[in-house]
Design an enzyme around this catalytic site. Structure first.
Site, PDB file in Angstrom:
ATOM      1  N   CYS A  70       0.876  -1.171   0.000  1.00 54.73           N
ATOM      2  CA  CYS A  70       0.000   0.000   0.000  1.00 54.73           C
ATOM      3  C   CYS A  70       0.911   1.218   0.000  1.00 54.73           C
ATOM      4  O   CYS A  70       1.666   1.436   0.950  1.00 54.73           O
ATOM      5  CB  CYS A  70      -0.890  -0.006   1.247  1.00 54.73           C
ATOM      6  SG  CYS A  70      -1.899   1.479   1.460  1.00 54.73           S
ATOM      7  N   CYS A 194       0.361   3.380  -6.838  1.00 49.01           N
ATOM      8  CA  CYS A 194      -0.684   2.758  -6.024  1.00 49.01           C
ATOM      9  C   CYS A 194      -0.859   1.348  -6.544  1.00 49.01           C
ATOM     10  O   CYS A 194      -0.895   1.141  -7.764  1.00 49.01           O
ATOM     11  CB  CYS A 194      -1.995   3.540  -6.126  1.00 49.01           C
ATOM     12  SG  CYS A 194      -3.405   2.725  -5.314  1.00 49.01           S
TER      13      CYS A 194
END
EC number: 5.1.1.3
Length: 273
Positions: A70, A194
């Site tokens: 993440c 991302c």
């Protein structure tokens, strides 16, 4: 010998898929904090508290090594965790390192002064929280000089992907690329900052143009993890069973994950720590 993989939602499954293919003999435990997703709109303290709780849960599952799949957690929480929270017999690694290694063509252990690199104009697409943290630019500056980074906060993309609305996700990606290109018309490289974004890599590439090199994290992280475990085999934890954990609704998350990876995935529910 399990290794933990953490993400705020489903995007980290792109990393899980890549590391599982690269290291088929290693059991992986995936933890998705779907209850609190997305992290990209949360403040740094909130992200830190949620991330440390998730990592603690993975340690309880026998994973001494945890990958933060993440970027928001890596940007907002990892440095603080490594400096003052992670015990000496555990490791938490982020996803920026493999990207910067690839972009600068130098190893993370290379502590020589920053130097010029071939690529001068880089587009960074990431969540609003990752962009505002400037973590990517900070880490890049330790290793390279003369690189112009233009960052585009990609609001809405993660939500659309998590909801399975790929038509909306594509429209948002094209809009964000257009917005960035107004500020940097001719990027040489683009970072998909991302772990949800590899699912839209073809759209990013099409919108940017064939001459822009697009760096996606999943394969880079897989190679970096394989190298790390070769050098630190003792970091394989005692856990022996792979698994999928979620703070959200396990049935809903399982259905979406199965669509993501195109194979049957079954999550079990856990309470956030």
């Amino acid at each position: 010998m399990a290794v933990g993989v953490f993400d705020s939602g489903l995007g980290g499954l792109t990393v899980l898929d890549a590391v599982s293919r690269r290291l088929p003999e290693v059991p992986f435990v995936y933890y998705g904090d779907n209850l609190h997703a997305p992290y990209g709109v949360r403040d740094a303290e909130d992200v830190y508290e949620l991330t440390t709780g998730a990592v603690s849960r993975l340690w309880d599952e026998g994973c001494d090594l945890v990958i933060l799949a993440c970027n928001t957690a890596s940007a907002a929480a990892l440095r603080r965790m490594q400096e003052s929270w992670v015990p000496s017999d555990k490791r938490v690694l982020g996803v920026f390192v493999p990207l910067i290694e690839a972009l600068t063509e130098r190893q993370w252990g290379d502590n020589s002064p920053p130097r010029e690199v071939a690529i001068k104009h880089v587009a960074l697409f990431a969540t609003p929280a990752t962009v505002s943290s400037r973590a990517f630019q900070r880490e890049l500056a330790f290793r390279a000089i003369g690189v112009d980074v233009e960052a585009q906060p990609c609001g809405g993309v993660v939500d659309a992907i998590e909801d399975g609305d790929m038509i909306l996700a594509e429209a948002l990606v094209r809009s964000h690329v257009e917005a960035l290109k107004r500020r940097m018309p001719h990027p040489e490289a683009a970072i998909l900052g991302c772990t949800h974004y590899p699912l839209m890599q073809d759209v990013f590439q099409d919108a940017l143009g064939a001459d822009v090199k697009v760096y996606s994290q999943a394969q880079l992280v897989a190679e970096s993890l394989a190298d790390y475990l070769t050098r630190h085999p003792d970091m394989l934890g005692l856990g022996a069973e792979p698994g999928f954990l979620t703070t959200g609704d396990p049935k809903s998350v399982s259905n979406k994950a199965t669509q993501f990876l195109r194979r049957k995935i079954e999550f079990r529910a856990v309470e956030p720590l």
